[in-house]
Scaffold this motif. Structure first.
Motif, PDB file in Angstrom:
ATOM      1  N   MET A   1       0.972  -1.103   0.013  1.00 57.60           N
ATOM      2  CA  MET A   1       0.126  -0.027   0.020  1.00 57.60           C
ATOM      3  C   MET A   1       0.765   1.512   0.001  1.00 57.60           C
ATOM      4  N   TYR A   2       0.393   2.350  -0.339  1.00 55.77           N
ATOM      5  CA  TYR A   2       1.195   3.481  -0.512  1.00 55.77           C
ATOM      6  C   TYR A   2       1.520   4.090   0.863  1.00 55.77           C
ATOM      7  N   LYS A   3       2.737   4.414   0.742  1.00 53.99           N
ATOM      8  CA  LYS A   3       3.399   5.288   1.975  1.00 53.99           C
ATOM      9  C   LYS A   3       4.336   6.240   1.431  1.00 53.99           C
ATOM     10  N   ARG A   4       4.018   7.516   1.770  1.00 52.26           N
ATOM     11  CA  ARG A   4       5.055   8.670   0.966  1.00 52.26           C
ATOM     12  C   ARG A   4       6.353   8.271   0.873  1.00 52.26           C
ATOM     13  N   PRO A   5       7.027   8.608  -0.422  1.00 53.15           N
ATOM     14  CA  PRO A   5       8.208   8.195  -0.619  1.00 53.15           C
ATOM     15  C   PRO A   5       9.367   9.055   0.308  1.00 53.15           C
ATOM     16  N   ALA A   6      10.506   8.494   0.647  1.00 49.81           N
ATOM     17  CA  ALA A   6      11.722   9.286   1.394  1.00 49.81           C
ATOM     18  C   ALA A   6      12.373  10.082   0.117  1.00 49.81           C
ATOM     19  N   GLN A   7      12.922  11.159   0.556  1.00 53.33           N
ATOM     20  CA  GLN A   7      13.749  11.978  -0.613  1.00 53.33           C
ATOM     21  C   GLN A   7      14.598  11.146  -1.254  1.00 53.33           C
ATOM     22  N   GLY A   8      15.198  10.108  -0.835  1.00 51.46           N
ATOM     23  CA  GLY A   8      16.530   9.187  -1.674  1.00 51.46           C
ATOM     24  C   GLY A   8      15.537   8.526  -2.577  1.00 51.46           C
ATOM     25  N   GLU A   9      14.297   8.326  -2.841  1.00 54.08           N
ATOM     26  CA  GLU A   9      13.776   7.474  -3.760  1.00 54.08           C
ATOM     27  C   GLU A   9      13.320   8.118  -5.126  1.00 54.08           C
ATOM     28  N   TYR A  10      13.962   9.345  -5.195  1.00 56.96           N
ATOM     29  CA  TYR A  10      13.619  10.045  -6.392  1.00 56.96           C
ATOM     30  C   TYR A  10      14.446  11.161  -6.640  1.00 56.96           C
ATOM     31  N   ALA A  11      14.700  11.558  -7.634  1.00 55.92           N
ATOM     32  CA  ALA A  11      15.654  12.662  -8.165  1.00 55.92           C
ATOM     33  C   ALA A  11      14.983  14.014  -7.604  1.00 55.92           C
ATOM     34  N   ALA A  12      15.936  14.962  -7.240  1.00 50.93           N
ATOM     35  CA  ALA A  12      15.686  16.193  -6.361  1.00 50.93           C
ATOM     36  C   ALA A  12      14.744  16.922  -7.282  1.00 50.93           C
ATOM     37  N   TYR A  13      14.882  17.077  -8.491  1.00 49.15           N
ATOM     38  CA  TYR A  13      13.844  17.792  -9.369  1.00 49.15           C
ATOM     39  C   TYR A  13      12.535  17.372  -9.343  1.00 49.15           C
ATOM     40  N   TYR A  14      12.160  16.284  -8.773  1.00 50.37           N
ATOM     41  CA  TYR A  14      10.736  15.868  -8.762  1.00 50.37           C
ATOM     42  C   TYR A  14      10.107  16.221  -7.490  1.00 50.37           C
ATOM     43  N   GLU A  15      10.929  16.800  -6.335  1.00 49.99           N
ATOM     44  CA  GLU A  15      10.488  17.165  -5.101  1.00 49.99           C
ATOM     45  C   GLU A  15       9.284  18.089  -5.093  1.00 49.99           C
ATOM     46  N   PRO A  16       9.402  19.002  -6.144  1.00 46.81           N
ATOM     47  CA  PRO A  16       8.366  20.129  -5.989  1.00 46.81           C
ATOM     48  C   PRO A  16       6.844  19.051  -6.236  1.00 46.81           C
ATOM     49  N   TYR A  17       6.973  18.076  -7.098  1.00 49.76           N
ATOM     50  CA  TYR A  17       5.563  17.125  -7.439  1.00 49.76           C
ATOM     51  C   TYR A  17       5.176  16.485  -6.228  1.00 49.76           C
ATOM     52  N   VAL A  18       6.461  15.950  -5.634  1.00 43.25           N
ATOM     53  CA  VAL A  18       5.933  14.942  -4.613  1.00 43.25           C
ATOM     54  C   VAL A  18       5.449  15.943  -3.260  1.00 43.25           C
TER      55      VAL A  18
END
Length: 178
Positions: A1-18
């Motif tokens: 089930m969905y749990k919010r991803p941690a910062q290290g799970e995606y590139a920094a440029y996606y942070e505004p979307y997450v």
């Protein structure tokens, strides 16, 4: 089930979307988004959908087409990684996609149907993911990313562009009122 991803799970440029994605049931959010975007745009005339709020900015139709294309690319990444494939996935050039798609020639009703169809397919895939797939990671565009991060990016990307549509397009003083 969905749990919010941690910062290290995606590139920094996606942070505004997450960061735009609220806590809660991600599938319900994805479902609501499809309807909210459809309702936001369905009453526009074809002339209004060609509006650009600035020089070299996309039209409303191009934004909507971009949203669907990007979701397709992201869902392909999600599928590959969720299924355990270890192939490195390429990036994509969003401006080239928009330029070659010629979205402005497509009726709004068809662009909306396309967006909703893509989103419904996304939802069906997300709903059927086994629990262990959510944390699988792979490489896309030379960056490590998890399945749950991709799902958050998809939701956040839609929220980002819908906000732009409301503020810079539909809320613009220059928006045609016909």
């Amino acid at each position: 089930m969905y749990k919010r991803p941690a910062q290290g799970e995606y590139a920094a440029y996606y942070e505004p979307y997450v960061d735009l994605v609220p806590e809660g049931d991600i599938v319900q959010l994805l479902e609501r988004q499809a309807e909210e975007t459809r309702i936001l745009l369905k009453g526009l005339s074809e002339a209004q959908t060609l509006f650009r709020y600035g020089e070299k900015k996309w039209s409303i139709k191009e934004v909507l087409g971009h949203m669907a294309d990007t979701e397709r690319v992201m869902v392909y990444r999600l599928l590959v990684i969720a299924r355990g494939d270890t192939v490195q996935l390429p990036g994509f050039e969003e401006n080239a996609y928009v330029l070659t798609a010629d979205f402005d020639r497509i009726p709004l009703v068809d662009l909306l149907a396309n967006f909703v169809a893509v989103r419904l397919a996304t939802i069906q895939l997300v709903k059927t993911l086994p629990e262990d797939a959510w944390t699988r990671e792979g490489i896309a565009n030379d960056q490590r990313v998890s399945v749950r991060a991709i799902i958050a990016i998809i939701a956040g990307h839609e929220l980002h562009h819908r906000k732009i549509l409301m503020e810079r397009y539909l809320g613009s003083n220059g928006f045609p009122t016909e």
